[in-house]
Design an enzyme around this catalytic site. Sequence first.
Site, PDB file in Angstrom:
ATOM      1  N   ASP A 168       4.555   0.813  -3.896  1.00  0.00           N
ATOM      2  CA  ASP A 168       4.385   2.127  -3.465  1.00  0.00           C
ATOM      3  C   ASP A 168       4.779   2.265  -1.979  1.00  0.00           C
ATOM      4  O   ASP A 168       4.665   1.220  -1.281  1.00  0.00           O
ATOM      5  CB  ASP A 168       3.165   2.616  -3.895  1.00  0.00           C
ATOM      6  CG  ASP A 168       3.158   4.248  -3.994  1.00  0.00           C
ATOM      7  OD1 ASP A 168       4.312   4.876  -3.712  1.00  0.00           O
ATOM      8  OD2 ASP A 168       2.185   4.711  -4.740  1.00  0.00           O
ATOM      9  N   TYR A 169       5.011   3.332  -1.659  1.00  0.00           N
ATOM     10  CA  TYR A 169       5.301   3.438  -0.247  1.00  0.00           C
ATOM     11  C   TYR A 169       4.301   3.069   0.598  1.00  0.00           C
ATOM     12  O   TYR A 169       3.168   3.701   0.817  1.00  0.00           O
ATOM     13  CB  TYR A 169       5.581   5.156  -0.128  1.00  0.00           C
ATOM     14  CG  TYR A 169       6.008   5.733   1.371  1.00  0.00           C
ATOM     15  CD1 TYR A 169       7.118   5.437   1.624  1.00  0.00           C
ATOM     16  CD2 TYR A 169       4.977   6.350   2.001  1.00  0.00           C
ATOM     17  CE1 TYR A 169       7.498   5.700   3.084  1.00  0.00           C
ATOM     18  CE2 TYR A 169       5.421   6.734   3.386  1.00  0.00           C
ATOM     19  CZ  TYR A 169       6.689   6.486   3.682  1.00  0.00           C
ATOM     20  OH  TYR A 169       7.173   6.699   5.085  1.00  0.00           O
TER      21      TYR A 169
END
Length: 199
Positions: A168-169
């Site tokens: 994820d980011y």
Amino acid sequence: LSLGEAASWDTTAIELSARISAIEAAASGLHWTFAPMVDISVDPRWGRVSEGAGEDPFLGSRIAEARVRGFQGRSNNLADTLTVLATVKHFAAYGAPQAGRDYNTVDMSERVFFDTYLPPYKAAIDAGAMSVMTSFNELDGVPATGSRYLLHDILRTKLGFRGLVVTDYTSINEMVHHGVAASDAEAGLLAIKAGVDMD
């Protein structure tokens, strides 16, 4: 939207919704979607409850399957130009942060993890999902993105996942803030050794 769809228990309509989304996305030139979110959540204080299917692992599992089939097509043939790669997220147990605080620690027994939180991920993988996204939380004191236990022992070995693991980011960078890595480079190495394929 997702929680509202889940309240219908209409997996046929949910699959069709994902199918329409895939067709529209593919027609726009997209090949990959960061969905479905299959996190079980029981604490209404968590800000991402509406993105999932709620607190029931049975319903969450059926919806996870339906969304994967909708995005990737029932044959899982990604050569079909009207399909998109599904990404099961967030692995794992992201929906159980302490006090409902996003990115927070998750602390639960192994039995609760396997009986309540893991089934929707398994269902999505069994339905053919070819991409899995790591989560921001830590489980048993180890950030998910750097957890060999989660990404190798559970995901690859126990669940038999053979696809792409994406973070994820900024979840690699955030391992520095978790205090398990001294730098982004060290955090990146931890993630690779844990089983991450792409940041």
